[in-house]
Design an enzyme around this catalytic site. Structure first.
Site, PDB file in Angstrom:
ATOM      1  N   SER A 232       0.874  -1.180   0.000  1.00 30.42           N
ATOM      2  CA  SER A 232       0.000   0.000   0.000  1.00 30.42           C
ATOM      3  C   SER A 232       0.908   1.226   0.000  1.00 30.42           C
ATOM      4  O   SER A 232       2.112   1.115   0.269  1.00 30.42           O
ATOM      5  CB  SER A 232      -0.856  -0.050   1.269  1.00 30.42           C
TER       6      SER A 232
ATOM      7  N   TYR B  62      -2.109  -0.802  10.503  1.00 30.16           N
ATOM      8  CA  TYR B  62      -2.126  -1.073   9.061  1.00 30.16           C
ATOM      9  C   TYR B  62      -0.787  -0.664   8.428  1.00 30.16           C
ATOM     10  O   TYR B  62      -0.188  -1.428   7.660  1.00 30.16           O
ATOM     11  CB  TYR B  62      -3.286  -0.323   8.411  1.00 30.16           C
TER      12      TYR B  62
HETATM   13  N1  LIG Z   1      -8.738  -0.519  -1.192  1.00 29.90           N
HETATM   14  C1  LIG Z   1      -7.584   0.161  -1.127  1.00 29.90           C
HETATM   15  O1  LIG Z   1      -7.528   1.371  -1.348  1.00 29.90           O
HETATM   16  C2  LIG Z   1      -6.321  -0.585  -0.812  1.00 29.90           C
HETATM   17  C3  LIG Z   1      -5.111   0.100  -1.006  1.00 29.90           C
HETATM   18  C4  LIG Z   1      -3.917  -0.556  -0.747  1.00 29.90           C
HETATM   19  C5  LIG Z   1      -3.937  -1.872  -0.325  1.00 29.90           C
HETATM   20  N2  LIG Z   1      -5.126  -2.517  -0.128  1.00 29.90           N
HETATM   21  C6  LIG Z   1      -5.067  -3.912   0.295  1.00 29.90           C
HETATM   22  O2  LIG Z   1      -5.539  -4.711  -0.765  1.00 29.90           O
HETATM   23  C7  LIG Z   1      -6.190  -5.867  -0.241  1.00 29.90           C
HETATM   24  C8  LIG Z   1      -7.614  -5.917  -0.763  1.00 29.90           C
HETATM   25  O3  LIG Z   1      -8.279  -4.755  -0.298  1.00 29.90           O
HETATM   26  P1  LIG Z   1      -9.779  -4.438  -0.625  1.00 29.90           P
HETATM   27  O4  LIG Z   1      -9.914  -2.974  -0.524  1.00 29.90           O
HETATM   28  O5  LIG Z   1     -10.182  -5.143  -1.857  1.00 29.90           O
HETATM   29  O6  LIG Z   1     -10.511  -5.085   0.659  1.00 29.90           O
HETATM   30  P2  LIG Z   1     -11.886  -5.870   0.792  1.00 29.90           P
HETATM   31  O7  LIG Z   1     -12.838  -5.414  -0.236  1.00 29.90           O
HETATM   32  O8  LIG Z   1     -12.271  -5.749   2.223  1.00 29.90           O
HETATM   33  O9  LIG Z   1     -11.466  -7.395   0.483  1.00 29.90           O
HETATM   34  C9  LIG Z   1     -10.603  -8.047   1.341  1.00 29.90           C
HETATM   35  C10 LIG Z   1     -10.413  -9.482   0.903  1.00 29.90           C
HETATM   36  O10 LIG Z   1      -9.521 -10.103   1.840  1.00 29.90           O
HETATM   37  C11 LIG Z   1     -10.112 -11.294   2.326  1.00 29.90           C
HETATM   38  N3  LIG Z   1      -9.738 -11.558   3.717  1.00 29.90           N
HETATM   39  C12 LIG Z   1      -9.827 -10.734   4.779  1.00 29.90           C
HETATM   40  N4  LIG Z   1      -9.435 -11.384   5.901  1.00 29.90           N
HETATM   41  C13 LIG Z   1      -9.084 -12.637   5.509  1.00 29.90           C
HETATM   42  C14 LIG Z   1      -8.604 -13.788   6.189  1.00 29.90           C
HETATM   43  N5  LIG Z   1      -8.398 -13.813   7.534  1.00 29.90           N
HETATM   44  N6  LIG Z   1      -8.341 -14.898   5.481  1.00 29.90           N
HETATM   45  C15 LIG Z   1      -8.547 -14.915   4.148  1.00 29.90           C
HETATM   46  N7  LIG Z   1      -9.024 -13.885   3.437  1.00 29.90           N
HETATM   47  C16 LIG Z   1      -9.292 -12.758   4.122  1.00 29.90           C
HETATM   48  C17 LIG Z   1     -11.596 -11.114   2.174  1.00 29.90           C
HETATM   49  O11 LIG Z   1     -12.167 -12.394   1.997  1.00 29.90           O
HETATM   50  P3  LIG Z   1     -13.375 -12.996   2.891  1.00 29.90           P
HETATM   51  O12 LIG Z   1     -13.877 -11.901   3.800  1.00 29.90           O
HETATM   52  O13 LIG Z   1     -14.364 -13.398   1.861  1.00 29.90           O
HETATM   53  O14 LIG Z   1     -12.768 -14.147   3.612  1.00 29.90           O
HETATM   54  C18 LIG Z   1     -11.706 -10.271   0.912  1.00 29.90           C
HETATM   55  O15 LIG Z   1     -11.757 -11.082  -0.233  1.00 29.90           O
HETATM   56  C19 LIG Z   1      -6.114  -5.765   1.260  1.00 29.90           C
HETATM   57  O16 LIG Z   1      -4.991  -6.467   1.716  1.00 29.90           O
HETATM   58  C20 LIG Z   1      -5.941  -4.266   1.476  1.00 29.90           C
HETATM   59  O17 LIG Z   1      -5.336  -3.978   2.700  1.00 29.90           O
HETATM   60  C21 LIG Z   1      -6.312  -1.904  -0.383  1.00 29.90           C
END
Ligand SMILES: NC(=O)c1ccc[n+]([C@@H]2O[C@H](COP(=O)([O-])OP(=O)(O)OC[C@H]3O[C@@H](n4cnc5c(N)ncnc54)[C@H](OP(=O)(O)O)[C@@H]3O)[C@@H](O)[C@H]2O)c1
Length: 252
Positions: A134, A147
């Site tokens: 990130s 985070y």
């Molecule tokens: N959105 C942003 O702006 C952003 C920016 C930089 C980095 N990120 C990172 O990118 C990744 C995806 O983010 P997102 O925004 O798409 O989040 P999201 O919509 O909340 O999706 C998160 C995903 O992670 C899975 N997950 C969470 N806890 C888990 C666990 N204990 N075991 C297995 N799977 C788990 C969830 O699956 P289930 O709940 O179905 O198990 C879901 O598919 C994350 O790591 C986030 O920190 C996001």
């Protein structure tokens, strides 16, 4: 294999890889949540094998990776995407919240990479590991302390694994998205004042869109990145340039 493909960035990147010709292992803690994305990938003409995998549980990681390997016989690419956030002032973070974030984002990312490398990529002498970081891998933000610690750790861990496994034909990189509206942060985007503040700081003048990670993830997953390892690639519309238009000093 793309972890965390029930929604959000995991689906964006899985879709890009499928369009580029990859068959997928898709994961969630609940496989029923993967059905719509499985159907979408199959409509693109690729395969999508759903696997239950909780990155906070060692046995679940081993079983999930083993199931994927049993199905396809190999894993060429791992996108370590599963993750979460707890947004609070530092003084309010509890012991359990700290552990939740670090166990999911940092420990989980490591042990999925370890299982895939140990059981497939090292023996085969080939692999592409893409750890999701990130902008918080390289910058600190108030309200995001656990985070930021986890994402900074992912960046450092990426360099260490790249050093360790380069000799095995494995590249390990950190793809670091900027600000993308997804389920985990959508509440922020409902606040117009916050959104204006954010956009003011992004040179491309908008948050990330679903297709914005396509080029980076396909590059890092492909043979075009064979000599590119240990790097953190920021895909953030330029926010890491430190742009702050509203506070730019007026011309003298
Ligand atoms: N959105 C942003 O702006 C952003 C920016 C930089 C980095 N990120 C990172 O990118 C990744 C995806 O983010 P997102 O925004 O798409 O989040 P999201 O919509 O909340 O999706 C998160 C995903 O992670 C899975 N997950 C969470 N806890 C888990 C666990 N204990 N075991 C297995 N799977 C788990 C969830 O699956 P289930 O709940 O179905 O198990 C879901 O598919 C994350 O790591 C986030 O920190 C996001």
């Amino acid at each position: 294999m793309v972890t965390g493909t029930s929604r959000g960035l995991g689906q964006y990147m899985g879709r890009a890889l499928a369009r580029a010709g990859a068959d997928l292992i898709i994961t969630s803690r609940k496989t029923e949540d993967l059905a719509p994305f499985q159907a979408e990938v199959e409509a693109l003409g690729r395969k999508a094998f759903p696997v239950a995998l909780d990155v906070r549980n060692y046995d679940s990681i081993q079983a999930g990776v083993a199931a994927g390997l049993a199905h396809y016989g190999k894993i060429d690419i791992l996108v370590n995407n599963a993750g979460l956030n707890v947004r609070k002032p530092a003084v309010e973070i509890s012991w359990d919240e700290w552990n939740l974030v670090l166990e999911t984002n940092l420990r989980g990312t490591f042990f999925v990479a370890q299982a895939v490398a140990r059981d497939c990529m090292i023996p085969r002498g080939y692999g592409r590991i893409i750890n999701i970081g990130s902008v918080t891998s390289v910058f600190g933000y108030a309200g995001l302390t656990p985070y930021c610690a986890s994402r900074g750790g992912v960046k450092q861990m990426t360099m260490s694994l790249a050093d360790d496994w380069g000799k095995n034909g494995i590249t390990v990189n950190c793809l670091a998205p900027g600000w993308f509206k997804t389920a985990q942060n959508s509440v922020l985007y409902e606040n117009k004042e916050w959104l204006d503040y954010l956009v003011d700081r992004i040179p491309m003048r908008r948050p990330g869109a679903p297709q914005d990670l396509d080029g980076a993830v396909v590059f890092l997953a492909s043979d075009a990145s064979e000599y590119f390892t240990g790097q953190t690639m920021l895909v953030d519309g330029g926010i890491s340039t430190g742009a702050t238009r509203a506070t730019v000093a007026p011309k003298a």
